[in-house]
Design a protein around this motif. Sequence first.
Motif, PDB file in Angstrom:
ATOM      1  N   GLU A 128       0.835  -1.203   0.000  1.00 56.87           N
ATOM      2  CA  GLU A 128       0.000   0.000   0.000  1.00 56.87           C
ATOM      3  C   GLU A 128       0.871   1.254   0.000  1.00 56.87           C
ATOM      4  O   GLU A 128       0.453   2.324  -0.434  1.00 56.87           O
ATOM      5  CB  GLU A 128      -0.928  -0.015   1.210  1.00 56.87           C
ATOM      6  N   SER A 129       2.094   1.130   0.512  1.00 55.33           N
ATOM      7  CA  SER A 129       3.006   2.276   0.546  1.00 55.33           C
ATOM      8  C   SER A 129       3.883   2.356  -0.700  1.00 55.33           C
ATOM      9  O   SER A 129       4.798   3.199  -0.769  1.00 55.33           O
ATOM     10  CB  SER A 129       3.900   2.187   1.785  1.00 55.33           C
ATOM     11  N   PHE A 130       3.614   1.514  -1.674  1.00 58.57           N
ATOM     12  CA  PHE A 130       4.422   1.484  -2.890  1.00 58.57           C
ATOM     13  C   PHE A 130       3.966   2.600  -3.821  1.00 58.57           C
ATOM     14  O   PHE A 130       3.142   2.411  -4.703  1.00 58.57           O
ATOM     15  CB  PHE A 130       4.287   0.120  -3.553  1.00 58.57           C
ATOM     16  N   SER A 131       4.510   3.779  -3.610  1.00 58.29           N
ATOM     17  CA  SER A 131       4.156   4.960  -4.383  1.00 58.29           C
ATOM     18  C   SER A 131       5.400   5.536  -5.039  1.00 58.29           C
ATOM     19  O   SER A 131       6.533   5.167  -4.706  1.00 58.29           O
ATOM     20  CB  SER A 131       3.529   6.021  -3.476  1.00 58.29           C
ATOM     21  N   PHE A 132       5.194   6.473  -5.959  1.00 59.90           N
ATOM     22  CA  PHE A 132       6.313   7.127  -6.637  1.00 59.90           C
ATOM     23  C   PHE A 132       7.203   7.843  -5.627  1.00 59.90           C
ATOM     24  O   PHE A 132       8.427   7.741  -5.668  1.00 59.90           O
ATOM     25  CB  PHE A 132       5.770   8.119  -7.668  1.00 59.90           C
ATOM     26  N   GLU A 133       6.572   8.559  -4.688  1.00 59.60           N
ATOM     27  CA  GLU A 133       7.337   9.311  -3.703  1.00 59.60           C
ATOM     28  C   GLU A 133       8.154   8.380  -2.810  1.00 59.60           C
ATOM     29  O   GLU A 133       9.331   8.653  -2.526  1.00 59.60           O
ATOM     30  CB  GLU A 133       6.388  10.171  -2.858  1.00 59.60           C
ATOM     31  N   ASN A 134       7.534   7.280  -2.373  1.00 59.89           N
ATOM     32  CA  ASN A 134       8.258   6.343  -1.519  1.00 59.89           C
ATOM     33  C   ASN A 134       9.381   5.643  -2.261  1.00 59.89           C
ATOM     34  O   ASN A 134      10.458   5.404  -1.712  1.00 59.89           O
ATOM     35  CB  ASN A 134       7.304   5.325  -0.904  1.00 59.89           C
ATOM     36  N   LEU A 135       9.116   5.290  -3.520  1.00 60.74           N
ATOM     37  CA  LEU A 135      10.165   4.643  -4.302  1.00 60.74           C
ATOM     38  C   LEU A 135      11.371   5.565  -4.455  1.00 60.74           C
ATOM     39  O   LEU A 135      12.518   5.140  -4.307  1.00 60.74           O
ATOM     40  CB  LEU A 135       9.633   4.228  -5.674  1.00 60.74           C
ATOM     41  N   GLU A 136      11.100   6.844  -4.754  1.00 64.38           N
ATOM     42  CA  GLU A 136      12.200   7.802  -4.844  1.00 64.38           C
ATOM     43  C   GLU A 136      12.950   7.885  -3.519  1.00 64.38           C
ATOM     44  O   GLU A 136      14.180   7.970  -3.492  1.00 64.38           O
ATOM     45  CB  GLU A 136      11.655   9.185  -5.223  1.00 64.38           C
ATOM     46  N   ASN A 137      12.219   7.871  -2.420  1.00 64.58           N
ATOM     47  CA  ASN A 137      12.841   7.955  -1.103  1.00 64.58           C
ATOM     48  C   ASN A 137      13.683   6.714  -0.810  1.00 64.58           C
ATOM     49  O   ASN A 137      14.810   6.810  -0.296  1.00 64.58           O
ATOM     50  CB  ASN A 137      11.766   8.120  -0.029  1.00 64.58           C
ATOM     51  N   TRP A 138      13.154   5.519  -1.151  1.00 63.42           N
ATOM     52  CA  TRP A 138      13.904   4.289  -0.922  1.00 63.42           C
ATOM     53  C   TRP A 138      15.191   4.284  -1.729  1.00 63.42           C
ATOM     54  O   TRP A 138      16.236   3.883  -1.238  1.00 63.42           O
ATOM     55  CB  TRP A 138      13.053   3.073  -1.268  1.00 63.42           C
ATOM     56  N   ARG A 139      15.103   4.727  -2.976  1.00 59.68           N
ATOM     57  CA  ARG A 139      16.293   4.775  -3.816  1.00 59.68           C
ATOM     58  C   ARG A 139      17.337   5.722  -3.243  1.00 59.68           C
ATOM     59  O   ARG A 139      18.535   5.421  -3.215  1.00 59.68           O
ATOM     60  CB  ARG A 139      15.928   5.229  -5.229  1.00 59.68           C
ATOM     61  N   ALA A 140      16.864   6.901  -2.803  1.00 62.53           N
ATOM     62  CA  ALA A 140      17.788   7.911  -2.298  1.00 62.53           C
ATOM     63  C   ALA A 140      18.365   7.527  -0.935  1.00 62.53           C
ATOM     64  O   ALA A 140      19.528   7.832  -0.637  1.00 62.53           O
ATOM     65  CB  ALA A 140      17.071   9.257  -2.198  1.00 62.53           C
ATOM     66  N   THR A 141      17.551   6.848  -0.113  1.00 57.63           N
ATOM     67  CA  THR A 141      17.963   6.522   1.249  1.00 57.63           C
ATOM     68  C   THR A 141      18.795   5.251   1.312  1.00 57.63           C
ATOM     69  O   THR A 141      19.572   5.051   2.252  1.00 57.63           O
ATOM     70  CB  THR A 141      16.726   6.375   2.165  1.00 57.63           C
ATOM     71  N   ALA A 142      18.636   4.378   0.322  1.00 63.23           N
ATOM     72  CA  ALA A 142      19.370   3.110   0.322  1.00 63.23           C
ATOM     73  C   ALA A 142      20.870   3.371   0.412  1.00 63.23           C
ATOM     74  O   ALA A 142      21.401   4.303  -0.194  1.00 63.23           O
ATOM     75  CB  ALA A 142      19.048   2.308  -0.932  1.00 63.23           C
ATOM     76  N   SER A 143      21.531   2.542   1.175  1.00 60.52           N
ATOM     77  CA  SER A 143      22.980   2.670   1.330  1.00 60.52           C
ATOM     78  C   SER A 143      23.623   1.311   1.088  1.00 60.52           C
ATOM     79  O   SER A 143      22.947   0.273   1.081  1.00 60.52           O
ATOM     80  CB  SER A 143      23.331   3.182   2.728  1.00 60.52           C
ATOM     81  N   GLU A 144      24.917   1.329   0.899  1.00 57.21           N
ATOM     82  CA  GLU A 144      25.616   0.086   0.597  1.00 57.21           C
ATOM     83  C   GLU A 144      25.662  -0.815   1.823  1.00 57.21           C
ATOM     84  O   GLU A 144      26.002  -0.375   2.919  1.00 57.21           O
ATOM     85  CB  GLU A 144      27.023   0.388   0.100  1.00 57.21           C
ATOM     86  N   ALA A 145      25.301  -2.068   1.612  1.00 57.23           N
ATOM     87  CA  ALA A 145      25.352  -3.069   2.679  1.00 57.23           C
ATOM     88  C   ALA A 145      25.955  -4.340   2.107  1.00 57.23           C
ATOM     89  O   ALA A 145      25.706  -4.689   0.946  1.00 57.23           O
ATOM     90  CB  ALA A 145      23.957  -3.346   3.224  1.00 57.23           C
ATOM     91  N   ASN A 146      26.735  -5.029   2.899  1.00 53.18           N
ATOM     92  CA  ASN A 146      27.383  -6.259   2.458  1.00 53.18           C
ATOM     93  C   ASN A 146      26.679  -7.457   3.077  1.00 53.18           C
ATOM     94  O   ASN A 146      26.542  -7.539   4.303  1.00 53.18           O
ATOM     95  CB  ASN A 146      28.858  -6.256   2.876  1.00 53.18           C
ATOM     96  N   PHE A 147      26.217  -8.356   2.235  1.00 52.95           N
ATOM     97  CA  PHE A 147      25.575  -9.568   2.732  1.00 52.95           C
ATOM     98  C   PHE A 147      25.583 -10.632   1.640  1.00 52.95           C
ATOM     99  O   PHE A 147      25.804 -10.341   0.455  1.00 52.95           O
ATOM    100  CB  PHE A 147      24.153  -9.303   3.219  1.00 52.95           C
ATOM    101  N   ILE A 148      25.364 -11.866   2.051  1.00 53.75           N
ATOM    102  CA  ILE A 148      25.204 -12.975   1.105  1.00 53.75           C
ATOM    103  C   ILE A 148      23.733 -13.033   0.709  1.00 53.75           C
ATOM    104  O   ILE A 148      22.865 -13.137   1.575  1.00 53.75           O
ATOM    105  CB  ILE A 148      25.646 -14.305   1.729  1.00 53.75           C
TER     106      ILE A 148
END
Length: 418
Positions: free
Chosen positions: A280-300
């Motif tokens: 329900e929160s999958f909106s254009f504004e949220n997607l832009e925010n997720w992209r901008a807020t995402a940071s590098e993380a190391n995992f398998i």
Amino acid sequence: MKKWTLLCWFVTAGGLASCDWGGGDGDELISPNIRTLQAYEKEMVFANTKFALDLFHQLEKAGLENSFYSPYSIHQALAMTMNGNEGQVLEEFIDLLRFEGMSIEEANKAAEELTQFLLAVDPKVNIAIANAIWYKEGYQVHPPFKEAAEKHYHAAVDPLDMSNPQSVDIINNWIENKTQGIIRDMLDFIPGNAVMYLVNAIYFKGDWKYQFPANKTAKEPFFVTPDQQIEVDMMQLEKAAAFRYYSDGELQYIEIPYSTGQYNMGILTGFDHNLDARLESFSFENLENWRATASEANFILKMPKFKMKHKMKNMKDDLKEMGLVSPFEYHPENFTRLFSNPTDALKISRVIHDAFIEVDEKGTEAAAATIVEILETTSIPSTPTVITLDKPFVFFIQENHSGALLFMGKLANPAVLN
């Protein structure tokens, strides 16, 4: 099965930002073809993405457990179609395609240049986007429409004998060729009153930046619900790698890069099984925010190996619910800029979409095509009045201009005729 959503953003703006992904296998030596996007190109990215999310939420209403399609292909096919209209019908296309604030000229130019950017940005990714238009032989395409299609969408605009059964093969063979043989026999028949087909095809093949060793793939459970699980081929990286990652505690957003990292597969998933509520929160504004807020993380990373094919035989009802109404009904204001010759009322009969994706240890191969079918109204011949001469009658032969009667007669009993 609760919906497992894998959203492949290879045809939207998901991989347009230049990112330092870290790790890799030598791809850092390859320079992506990055350039500054023009303002109208950025507007097109916004329009594409907003349309993609609108379409996603619309199609989710069907309650399908699995689905796959190319919003970019659908958007481009409809943008091409838009150019055949004016007035209120044109406004419906603009609203649907999220071209608010853009002129038609800007939208067409942006569609052309953004597509060219996507085709060239990553030398390691095989991507093709193509358009074509076929119109009924004997008709004349309106010159400005033809010019826009050829110049901005690089579409061949060719006449076609719609009455020839082999014409179906011409369109299908073009689609098959442009999708590397993946999308086949998409168009089933051509109605007798068809006047135009506007077609987009898209193909993508990219290797993962961090490939999954085949010997690490193993049968593992996939939890459809907390109480229902199935066995899948689960891929697994050999060692931890760098991904862009975001989480709000309920939802996880992951970008899985291809080759140089200019393209990626975006993943949205929850920590529980209530993914529908999370979306329900999958909106254009949220997607832009997720992209901008995402940071590098190391995992398998571990993910299912899968293959999916999804065909929508007619998107009419979904597109009408999204606001594109008039073009699907015979209306005198429909497609007034499509043909130079007079036509009866026109409408879109079908918007067909077919898509395929395969995800394995090496990477992803995907293809899709969209067909917009336009029909012309046909006058249904009325049933002629039947008069039966089944009783005695008089007959005569006369000259029309003078009215002179040359012969006269009567037939009352054909049985006794010589």
